[in-house]
Design a protein around this motif. Structure first.
Motif, PDB file in Angstrom:
ATOM      1  N   VAL A  82       0.857  -1.182   0.000  1.00 42.21           N
ATOM      2  CA  VAL A  82       0.000   0.000   0.000  1.00 42.21           C
ATOM      3  C   VAL A  82       0.897   1.238   0.000  1.00 42.21           C
ATOM      4  O   VAL A  82       1.852   1.327   0.784  1.00 42.21           O
ATOM      5  N   HIS A  83       0.597   2.184  -0.889  1.00 43.09           N
ATOM      6  CA  HIS A  83       1.423   3.386  -1.034  1.00 43.09           C
ATOM      7  C   HIS A  83       0.571   4.628  -0.819  1.00 43.09           C
ATOM      8  O   HIS A  83      -0.447   4.813  -1.479  1.00 43.09           O
ATOM      9  N   HIS A  84       1.042   5.487   0.088  1.00 44.20           N
ATOM     10  CA  HIS A  84       0.443   6.806   0.279  1.00 44.20           C
ATOM     11  C   HIS A  84       1.448   7.912  -0.015  1.00 44.20           C
ATOM     12  O   HIS A  84       1.051   9.073  -0.168  1.00 44.20           O
ATOM     13  N   LEU A  85       2.741   7.573  -0.070  1.00 45.31           N
ATOM     14  CA  LEU A  85       3.766   8.535  -0.463  1.00 45.31           C
ATOM     15  C   LEU A  85       3.961   8.477  -1.971  1.00 45.31           C
ATOM     16  O   LEU A  85       4.045   7.391  -2.558  1.00 45.31           O
ATOM     17  N   LEU A  86       4.034   9.638  -2.587  1.00 51.10           N
ATOM     18  CA  LEU A  86       4.178   9.719  -4.035  1.00 51.10           C
ATOM     19  C   LEU A  86       5.644   9.601  -4.439  1.00 51.10           C
ATOM     20  O   LEU A  86       6.545   9.934  -3.674  1.00 51.10           O
ATOM     21  N   ASP A  87       5.850   9.130  -5.664  1.00 53.37           N
ATOM     22  CA  ASP A  87       7.199   9.104  -6.239  1.00 53.37           C
ATOM     23  C   ASP A  87       7.530  10.455  -6.849  1.00 53.37           C
ATOM     24  O   ASP A  87       6.641  11.154  -7.359  1.00 53.37           O
ATOM     25  N   ARG A  88       8.803  10.810  -6.803  1.00 49.24           N
ATOM     26  CA  ARG A  88       9.258  11.861  -7.712  1.00 49.24           C
ATOM     27  C   ARG A  88       9.448  11.203  -9.068  1.00 49.24           C
ATOM     28  O   ARG A  88      10.006  10.105  -9.152  1.00 49.24           O
ATOM     29  N   PRO A  89       9.005  11.827 -10.155  1.00 49.83           N
ATOM     30  CA  PRO A  89       9.077  11.158 -11.454  1.00 49.83           C
ATOM     31  C   PRO A  89      10.455  10.612 -11.790  1.00 49.83           C
ATOM     32  O   PRO A  89      10.567   9.512 -12.343  1.00 49.83           O
ATOM     33  N   ARG A  90      11.522  11.342 -11.455  1.00 55.23           N
ATOM     34  CA  ARG A  90      12.872  10.898 -11.819  1.00 55.23           C
ATOM     35  C   ARG A  90      13.262   9.584 -11.155  1.00 55.23           C
ATOM     36  O   ARG A  90      14.169   8.889 -11.625  1.00 55.23           O
ATOM     37  N   ASP A  91      12.586   9.231 -10.053  1.00 56.61           N
ATOM     38  CA  ASP A  91      12.936   8.010  -9.346  1.00 56.61           C
ATOM     39  C   ASP A  91      12.415   6.755 -10.032  1.00 56.61           C
ATOM     40  O   ASP A  91      12.797   5.641  -9.655  1.00 56.61           O
ATOM     41  N   VAL A  92      11.535   6.911 -11.027  1.00 53.70           N
ATOM     42  CA  VAL A  92      11.019   5.769 -11.794  1.00 53.70           C
ATOM     43  C   VAL A  92      11.200   6.097 -13.275  1.00 53.70           C
ATOM     44  O   VAL A  92      10.247   6.452 -13.968  1.00 53.70           O
ATOM     45  N   PRO A  93      12.418   5.985 -13.802  1.00 54.42           N
ATOM     46  CA  PRO A  93      12.692   6.438 -15.170  1.00 54.42           C
ATOM     47  C   PRO A  93      11.872   5.712 -16.236  1.00 54.42           C
ATOM     48  O   PRO A  93      11.452   6.331 -17.217  1.00 54.42           O
ATOM     49  N   SER A  94      11.651   4.417 -16.061  1.00 48.81           N
ATOM     50  CA  SER A  94      10.914   3.666 -17.088  1.00 48.81           C
ATOM     51  C   SER A  94       9.468   4.127 -17.173  1.00 48.81           C
ATOM     52  O   SER A  94       8.896   4.223 -18.274  1.00 48.81           O
ATOM     53  N   ARG A  95       8.866   4.426 -16.032  1.00 49.43           N
ATOM     54  CA  ARG A  95       7.487   4.928 -16.049  1.00 49.43           C
ATOM     55  C   ARG A  95       7.423   6.286 -16.741  1.00 49.43           C
ATOM     56  O   ARG A  95       6.513   6.536 -17.541  1.00 49.43           O
ATOM     57  N   VAL A  96       8.362   7.155 -16.441  1.00 47.32           N
ATOM     58  CA  VAL A  96       8.389   8.464 -17.089  1.00 47.32           C
ATOM     59  C   VAL A  96       8.574   8.301 -18.593  1.00 47.32           C
ATOM     60  O   VAL A  96       7.931   8.987 -19.396  1.00 47.32           O
ATOM     61  N   GLY A  97       9.461   7.382 -18.999  1.00 44.87           N
ATOM     62  CA  GLY A  97       9.664   7.151 -20.419  1.00 44.87           C
ATOM     63  C   GLY A  97       8.395   6.707 -21.119  1.00 44.87           C
ATOM     64  O   GLY A  97       8.056   7.201 -22.202  1.00 44.87           O
ATOM     65  N   LEU A  98       7.661   5.786 -20.498  1.00 48.26           N
ATOM     66  CA  LEU A  98       6.401   5.334 -21.093  1.00 48.26           C
ATOM     67  C   LEU A  98       5.374   6.462 -21.127  1.00 48.26           C
ATOM     68  O   LEU A  98       4.619   6.596 -22.097  1.00 48.26           O
TER      69      LEU A  98
END
Length: 503
Positions: A356-372
């Motif tokens: 379960v996640h309530h803290l958000l990611d900074r986009p740079r921390d998930v490069p593949s998701r940002v790329g998609l």
């Protein structure tokens, strides 16, 4: 009777005091990106209010009349009651033109806010468990609002919207096996039919708004109140700790003012910037098509897909299957919305992250998701720009066929380049954050050493800065089996994808 006594009496009969008390104390993080969803909500309120006003005067019928209203250039012209009543609203009903333009502008703001809100949720990982259901509801809302905007745009029966309806009819009849039946149910006969406006009116003001009035409170209120609010990573925060202001009175006061700002912005747009001047287009005629016709921005990507698709078709059992219509209409739309709907579950499968996640990611921390995500934006943007290939050709004095082939190449190469470039940028930013945590923060102070070399003084990162810069560790790969027996091929593929995703 005192207010407190009335409240007690209502609570004794229908309950809710406990939920209301808890709701008043709910904490809302104070970050500007959380207001994006509220823009969509308040624009929807403006759409509802202005839409109710317009229904008092609009006549949803294709019955023909001879226009004799206030707009002199169209007097004596044969037109439908729908178009004539639209002219009446625009020129004879007090405040009618303002309401029409507010309704249209609010719809565009509504859809724009939905798109930006979804992008914010996507890039920050707000769709992860337990908000995957809320994400799916948001995707359905986007689809419903998009089609409801198309149907409402078509109601005036003017030449521009009629051209869009002609395209809709062609797409509908091209669906194999059921297309002709769907066209008959929607249009009531051969195009243009006598029933299309009345049927679109029922869908536009009853069916889809009814669904929206159920889904929007569920998406924006019930599930949001039931779950812990998302927030960005900071010192002292966790999935169980929320920092912000309570709903009452702080957030309630801010959100009320924000609603007034949205209302004022829509009113200003409607007052200053003309939109959809149907009197300039004239009534719809099947034999006439206006040059440079463009749909509203949210349907532009479908128009672009139709324009750049090669004229492919084949025969099956004596029937023609027009791929030049099916692929743009169903493929482009299906790829966009199926991708949005399935993505949370695809990422969960790749990362094996069921927490379960309530803290958000900074986009740079998930490069593949940002790329998609950037690849999807480029895909949408290329199709959207292709919807105006004729205007681009005319403006820049190049061949229409040249612009068409440029977009055909870009629709394949653009998303790939977007993915690679965005991912590399995120990897570089993430490496910079790691260097900052390990070696310190740049101060901008340059000193010269005894041997003449210049260097910048760096100070150690504070705990507050480190808490933001250091992301949570990704889920670990499953332990290898004992002995020399290799894991199954399916697991090896999944492990490789997870390593690539996290790197």
């Amino acid at each position: 009777m005192k207010v407190s006594s009335l409240a007690q009496a209502l609570d004794d009969r229908i309950g809710g005091a406990g939920f209301l008390k808890k709701a008043m104390r709910k904490v809302f993080p104070d970050h500007w990106t959380f207001l994006l969803g509220e823009i969509a909500l308040y624009a929807f309120v403006v759409v509802l209010i202005t839409g109710v006003f317009l229904t008092f005067f609009f006549k949803p019928t294709m019955e023909e009349v001879i226009y004799n209203g206030a707009y002199a250039p169209l007097r004596g012209v044969r037109m439908s009651q729908a178009y004539a009543s639209t002219l009446e609203i625009s020129f004879e009903v007090r405040g009618g033109l303002l309401m029409r333009q507010m309704h249209h502008w609010a719809t565009l703001v509504f859809l724009g806010a939905i798109v930006i809100h979804m992008l914010r949720n996507f890039f920050t990982g707000a769709f992860r468990k337990p908000r995957d259901l809320n994400w799916l509801i948001g995707v359905v809302l986007f689809l419903l609002v998009m089609f409801n905007g198309l149907f409402g745009y078509s109601l005036p029966d003017d030449l521009l919207s009629g051209a869009g309806l002609r395209i809709l009819h062609g797409i509908t009849v091209s669906v194999p096996l059921v297309g002709t039946y769907l066209a008959m149910f929607l249009f009531g006969g051969e195009f243009p039919s006598e029933d299309i406006i009345s049927r679109l009116f029922s869908i536009h003001v009853l069916l889809i708004p009814g669904l929206l009035l159920v889904l929007i409170p569920l998406h924006a209120v019930v599930l949001t109140w039931r779950q812990t609010h998302t927030q960005f990573r900071a010192k002292g925060l966790s999935d169980r700790v929320v920092r912000g202001a309570p709903f009452f009175p702080a957030f309630l006061a801010k959100t009320t003012v924000f609603f007034l700002w949205v209302l004022a912005t829509v009113t200003l747009l409607a007052s200053v910037f003309q939109i959809n001047p149907v009197w300039l287009y004239g009534p719809y005629s099947p034999s006439t098509v206006s040059a440079g016709s463009q749909p509203d921005w949210y349907m532009g990507f479908l128009e672009g897909a139709l324009r750049i698709m090669p004229p492919w078709e084949f025969m099956v059992f004596g029937y023609t299957v027009p791929m030049s219509v099916l692929i743009p209409a169903l493929g482009a739309l299906g790829l966009l919305f199926a991708g949005l709907a399935l993505y949370p579950f695809l990422e969960r499968w790749i990362t094996r992250d069921n927490a379960v996640h309530h803290l958000l990611d900074r986009p740079r921390d998930v490069p593949s998701r940002v790329g998609l995500g950037v690849a999807g934006i480029v895909y949408y943007g290329v199709l959207w720009m292709a919807g105006g290939n004729d205007l681009l050709a005319s403006t820049f004095h190049i061949s229409l066929y040249t612009t068409t082939w440029i977009f055909r190449v870009l629709i394949i190469a653009g998303p790939v380049l977007g993915y690679v470039i965005a991912r590399r940028i995120c990897l570089g930013l993430r490496a910079r954050d790691r260097h900052t945590v390990a070696h310190g923060v740049e101060t901008g102070v340059i000193v010269r050493s005894a041997d003449g070399a210049f260097a910048e003084i760096e100070r150690p990162a504070t705990e507050e800065e480190s808490a933001v810069l250091v992301p949570a560790a990704p889920p670990a790969l499953p332990a290898a089996a004992d002995g020399d027996v290799p894991p199954p091929a399916r697991r090896r593929v999944r492990d490789a994808v997870q390593r690539s995703w996290s790197s």
